[in-house]
Design a protein around this motif. Structure first.
Motif, PDB file in Angstrom:
ATOM      1  N   ILE A   1       0.849  -1.191   0.000  1.00 55.43           N
ATOM      2  CA  ILE A   1       0.000   0.000   0.000  1.00 55.43           C
ATOM      3  C   ILE A   1       0.887   1.245   0.000  1.00 55.43           C
ATOM      4  N   LYS A   2       0.658   2.096  -0.977  1.00 53.10           N
ATOM      5  CA  LYS A   2       1.363   3.379  -1.018  1.00 53.10           C
ATOM      6  C   LYS A   2       0.451   4.404  -0.364  1.00 53.10           C
ATOM      7  N   ASN A   3       0.811   4.807   0.875  1.00 53.99           N
ATOM      8  CA  ASN A   3      -0.056   5.757   1.575  1.00 53.99           C
ATOM      9  C   ASN A   3       0.701   6.679   2.527  1.00 53.99           C
TER      10      ASN A   3
ATOM     11  N   GLY B   1      -7.107  -2.550   1.978  1.00 51.78           N
ATOM     12  CA  GLY B   1      -6.781  -1.198   1.530  1.00 51.78           C
ATOM     13  C   GLY B   1      -7.681  -0.800   0.384  1.00 51.78           C
TER      14      GLY B   1
ATOM     15  N   THR C   1      -6.709   2.774  -5.117  1.00 53.96           N
ATOM     16  CA  THR C   1      -5.660   3.723  -5.524  1.00 53.96           C
ATOM     17  C   THR C   1      -4.355   3.491  -4.772  1.00 53.96           C
ATOM     18  N   ASN C   2      -4.445   3.153  -3.497  1.00 58.26           N
ATOM     19  CA  ASN C   2      -3.219   2.887  -2.735  1.00 58.26           C
ATOM     20  C   ASN C   2      -2.548   1.593  -3.180  1.00 58.26           C
TER      21      ASN C   2
END
Length: 142
Positions: free
Chosen positions: A19-21, A75, A78-79
């Motif tokens: 997860i990119k967050n 999640g 988009t993430n």
């Protein structure tokens, strides 16, 4: 593109996608997503070897199917897409980031830059345990 170029790669990965967050790079040794990053890179490495994939500089499409218990991923789309996109891009010239903790996995890439992704498909399917599929398709010349 020549007739012999591989134009698609697809593979399955156990567990949840990275997860990119947050501002910290997913590729950092101390990132909380480190295990997910390694698992994705390992699966991509095996698939790349199997189909003789070479890093492409062409425009690509990214298809991701997340399989989730109760049909609800941990999640959001988009993430997950951002995390997968970042992890699978070329890592040969990181800026201010030591990737030695990845060992040979730092060389695993499907495309040069995730800006090459111009088409995205994301699906969620119910499953007993979390896993996901990734498919990258070369669409056309840049």
């Amino acid at each position: 593109m020549s007739v012999n170029d591989v134009v698609e790669i697809a593979f399955d990965v156990p567990g949840w996608p990275p997860i990119k967050n947050e501002a910290l790079s997913l590729l950092s040794a101390n990132h909380q997503q480190h295990d997910r990053v390694r698992t994705l890179l390992e699966a991509a490495a095996i698939a790349s070897q199997a189909v003789a994939w070479t890093v492409t500089d062409r425009v690509v499409g990214l298809d991701v199917t997340v399989r989730a218990p109760l049909g609800r991923p941990a999640g959001d789309a988009t993430n997950y897409l951002g995390g997968i996109g970042d992890v699978l891009q070329d890592k040969s010239n990181p800026v201010n980031l030591d990737l030695s903790h990845l060992g040979p996995l730092q060389e695993v890439a499907l495309y040069l830059d995730d800006r090459q992704i111009t088409q995205v498909r994301y699906d969620v399917e119910p499953a007993d345990s979390p896993s996901y599929s990734v498919r990258v398709v070369v669409l056309r010349s840049p």
